[in-house]
Design a protein around this motif. Structure first.
Motif, PDB file in Angstrom:
ATOM      1  N   HIS A  31       0.736  -1.476  -0.148  1.00 52.51           N
ATOM      2  CA  HIS A  31      -0.224  -0.016   0.249  1.00 52.51           C
ATOM      3  C   HIS A  31       0.649   1.148  -0.251  1.00 52.51           C
ATOM      4  O   HIS A  31       0.884   2.184   0.086  1.00 52.51           O
ATOM      5  N   THR A  32       2.273   0.885   0.206  1.00 52.93           N
ATOM      6  CA  THR A  32       3.056   2.195   0.966  1.00 52.93           C
ATOM      7  C   THR A  32       3.416   2.397  -0.317  1.00 52.93           C
ATOM      8  O   THR A  32       3.561   3.805  -0.947  1.00 52.93           O
ATOM      9  N   LYS A  33       3.746   1.686  -1.153  1.00 52.70           N
ATOM     10  CA  LYS A  33       4.038   1.646  -2.537  1.00 52.70           C
ATOM     11  C   LYS A  33       3.402   2.671  -3.476  1.00 52.70           C
ATOM     12  O   LYS A  33       3.385   3.482  -4.221  1.00 52.70           O
ATOM     13  N   LEU A  34       2.378   2.254  -3.816  1.00 50.11           N
ATOM     14  CA  LEU A  34       0.942   2.739  -4.522  1.00 50.11           C
ATOM     15  C   LEU A  34       1.070   3.776  -4.281  1.00 50.11           C
ATOM     16  O   LEU A  34       1.266   4.672  -4.829  1.00 50.11           O
ATOM     17  N   GLU A 150      -7.624   9.671 -15.119  1.00 46.47           N
ATOM     18  CA  GLU A 150      -6.483  10.254 -15.015  1.00 46.47           C
ATOM     19  C   GLU A 150      -5.712  10.615 -13.430  1.00 46.47           C
ATOM     20  O   GLU A 150      -4.961  11.260 -13.135  1.00 46.47           O
ATOM     21  N   ASN A 151      -5.985   9.184 -13.006  1.00 45.45           N
ATOM     22  CA  ASN A 151      -5.046   8.417 -12.310  1.00 45.45           C
ATOM     23  C   ASN A 151      -5.346   9.342 -10.417  1.00 45.45           C
ATOM     24  O   ASN A 151      -4.321  10.124 -10.136  1.00 45.45           O
ATOM     25  N   LYS A 152      -6.884   9.851 -10.358  1.00 43.69           N
ATOM     26  CA  LYS A 152      -6.653  10.406  -9.269  1.00 43.69           C
ATOM     27  C   LYS A 152      -7.350   9.789  -7.991  1.00 43.69           C
ATOM     28  O   LYS A 152      -7.888  10.499  -7.668  1.00 43.69           O
ATOM     29  N   LEU A 153      -7.925   8.784  -8.340  1.00 45.32           N
ATOM     30  CA  LEU A 153      -7.924   7.769  -7.127  1.00 45.32           C
ATOM     31  C   LEU A 153      -7.286   6.192  -6.643  1.00 45.32           C
ATOM     32  O   LEU A 153      -7.417   5.397  -7.990  1.00 45.32           O
ATOM     33  N   LEU A 154      -6.950   6.408  -5.789  1.00 44.12           N
ATOM     34  CA  LEU A 154      -6.757   5.083  -5.228  1.00 44.12           C
ATOM     35  C   LEU A 154      -6.978   4.238  -3.819  1.00 44.12           C
ATOM     36  O   LEU A 154      -7.629   5.097  -2.854  1.00 44.12           O
ATOM     37  N   ILE A 155      -7.191   3.606  -3.727  1.00 47.40           N
ATOM     38  CA  ILE A 155      -8.228   3.116  -3.253  1.00 47.40           C
ATOM     39  C   ILE A 155      -7.228   1.947  -2.467  1.00 47.40           C
ATOM     40  O   ILE A 155      -6.845   1.229  -3.223  1.00 47.40           O
ATOM     41  N   LEU A 156      -7.183   1.938  -0.868  1.00 44.61           N
ATOM     42  CA  LEU A 156      -6.349   1.102  -0.754  1.00 44.61           C
ATOM     43  C   LEU A 156      -7.430   0.604   0.718  1.00 44.61           C
ATOM     44  O   LEU A 156      -8.623   1.653   1.506  1.00 44.61           O
ATOM     45  N   LEU A 165      -4.554   2.350  11.476  1.00 42.95           N
ATOM     46  CA  LEU A 165      -3.520   3.345  11.964  1.00 42.95           C
ATOM     47  C   LEU A 165      -2.192   3.429  11.531  1.00 42.95           C
ATOM     48  O   LEU A 165      -1.820   4.473  10.800  1.00 42.95           O
ATOM     49  N   TRP A 166      -1.876   2.310  11.511  1.00 35.44           N
ATOM     50  CA  TRP A 166      -0.431   1.730  10.835  1.00 35.44           C
ATOM     51  C   TRP A 166      -0.752   2.428   9.267  1.00 35.44           C
ATOM     52  O   TRP A 166       0.273   3.449   8.813  1.00 35.44           O
ATOM     53  N   GLU A 167      -2.163   2.358   8.645  1.00 29.66           N
ATOM     54  CA  GLU A 167      -1.925   3.306   7.107  1.00 29.66           C
ATOM     55  C   GLU A 167      -2.096   4.319   7.521  1.00 29.66           C
ATOM     56  O   GLU A 167      -1.332   4.836   5.939  1.00 29.66           O
ATOM     57  N   LEU A 168      -2.824   5.074   8.393  1.00 26.99           N
ATOM     58  CA  LEU A 168      -2.953   6.466   8.176  1.00 26.99           C
ATOM     59  C   LEU A 168      -1.574   6.905   8.567  1.00 26.99           C
ATOM     60  O   LEU A 168      -1.323   8.362   7.725  1.00 26.99           O
ATOM     61  N   ARG A 169      -0.907   6.372   9.042  1.00 31.40           N
ATOM     62  CA  ARG A 169       1.002   7.460   9.902  1.00 31.40           C
ATOM     63  C   ARG A 169       1.574   7.038   8.490  1.00 31.40           C
ATOM     64  O   ARG A 169       2.064   8.120   8.102  1.00 31.40           O
ATOM     65  N   GLU A 170       1.454   5.983   7.593  1.00 34.77           N
ATOM     66  CA  GLU A 170       2.708   5.836   6.301  1.00 34.77           C
ATOM     67  C   GLU A 170       1.665   6.948   5.156  1.00 34.77           C
ATOM     68  O   GLU A 170       2.703   7.978   4.448  1.00 34.77           O
TER      69      GLU A 170
END
Ligand code: PMT
Length: 346
Positions: A31-34, A150-156, A165-170
């Motif tokens: 997810h971080t890479k994306l 337009e690569n304007k939406l990333l869904i995780l 919380l880990w995702e939010l922080r990263e």
């Protein structure tokens, strides 16, 4: 099995110990890479990037999770807002509870209609969209395709509070180079209590006629037969407080970003004061307050140094859901409206 929740009386753990004691989710790296690629893509454009969080976090009671505590949220606020942000020109990172509502597809998923009801058989035996839905679906499809093109939406996705919380922080840390172009719109319903890693049982908590199971990881306590007479089937859950991460977000992870948080209450007399308290405590930009029972048609904006400001859907647009009148089934069958649209007052 009856569950009684004992609220903890000890101090809230610090953020660093939370991340030390509760390991990151497996997909965090990918997810971080994306997110990194997405943020870099938009870094030098003039468009803002918004992180929209959406849906409820869970608190697992077992490591191999059979039972969990959930926070209320269907993801309607987050998914709908994400569409509006995209229309306003933002790039959106949509961090959502897995299987909750998603931007654009929300118009057709989670509906009381089966998705097949949106389709019909064409003249040559092919599957086509039911004519009654075509116009609206074309509009939704075009917006969805534009966001993707337009690569304007990333869904995780996330599921548990720790994953969230880990995702939010990263993601917040990755968004830091965006400076004031970064916006945080925290509509997810985040647990205030959790069961820490070192106290969670590996396997499904067993119920027993004569023993008192406890979800506190202490094997003695879990299997002790010290339950008062008649209370042998109780499950006592001893939860720790989750640190308030809004503070870390404002002060450390995203010091230049604009931060909008939501406040959910059920008691109308508490809503505005709790929103004001949050603002004073965390010093961010805006708290949007809503009540569980009226969240679909009214919210209150509470911003520093300003009078509170209510935004309400006009009465004629919400009357159907307030009165509880049934939807027009014929119109639904003809494809003019889905029950979900009706409930939303569309
Ligand atoms: O998805 P829907 O069904 O449309 O519902 C939308 C909604 C009602 C869930 C949404 O509008 C909403 O109010 N979301 C916030 C719910 C919530 O977590 O409220 P809270 O009062 O518990 O928390 C307030 C704030 O503190 C939140 O911004 C949260 O990010 C933050 N928080 C919460 C817990 C925690 N441990 N740390 C935090 O920083």
């Amino acid at each position: 099995m009856e569950a009684s929740v004992i609220q903890p009386s000890f101090p809230v753990p610090k953020e660093s110990s939370y991340f030390r004691d509760n390991p990151p989710p497996k997909p965090l790296d990918s997810h971080t890479k994306l997110a990194k690629v997405f943020v870099s893509y938009h870094l030098h454009s003039d468009r803002g990037v918004v992180l929209v969080t959406s849906g409820g976090t869970t608190v697992p009671l077992e490591n191999q999770t059979v039972r969990f505590i959930d926070n209320f949220s269907a993801g309607t606020r987050g998914a709908t807002s994400a569409e509006y942000f995209l229309e306003a020109g933002y790039a959106v990172i949509f961090l959502h509870r897995q299987f909750s509502l998603l931007p654009y597809s929300r118009h057709y998923s989670h509906s009381t209609n089966c998705f097949l009801d949106f389709m019909t058989e064409g003249q040559n035996g092919e599957v086509v969209v039911n004519p009654g839905y075509q116009q609206k679906m074309l509009g939704v499809l075009r917006k969805y395709n534009a966001a993707r093109r337009e690569n304007k939406l990333l869904i995780l996705p996330f599921t548990t509070v720790t994953e969230y919380l880990w995702e939010l922080r990263e993601i917040a840390t990755l968004m830091r180079p965006l400076g004031p172009k970064a916006l945080f719109y925290l509509a997810a319903a985040v647990s205030d209590f959790f069961l820490p890693k070192d106290r969670i049982s590996e396997h499904k908590i067993q119920s027993s006629e004569n023993k008192e199971p406890m979800a506190n990881g202490s094997s003695d306590a879990k299997t002790s037969g010290n339950a008062p007479p008649g209370q042998g089937k109780q499950l006592k859950i001893d939860l720790d407080p989750v640190p308030k991460f809004l503070k870390s977000l404002v002060d450390g992870w995203a010091p230049e970003g604009m931060i909008v948080s939501f406040k959910l209450e059920t008691d109308p007399s508490l809503l505005v004061s709790k929103a004001q308290q949050a603002l004073e405590k965390y010093s961010h930009h805006l708290v949007i307050g809503n009540l569980l029972s009226t969240r679909k048609y009214e919210v209150v904006f509470v911003a520093p140094g300003k009078e509170e400001h209510w935004i309400r859907v006009p009465v004629h647009r919400r009357i159907k859901s307030v009165t509880g009148a049934r939807p027009d089934i014929k119109a639904m069958k003809d494809g003019q409206t889905t029950e979900q649209e009706w409930l939303r007052g569309e």
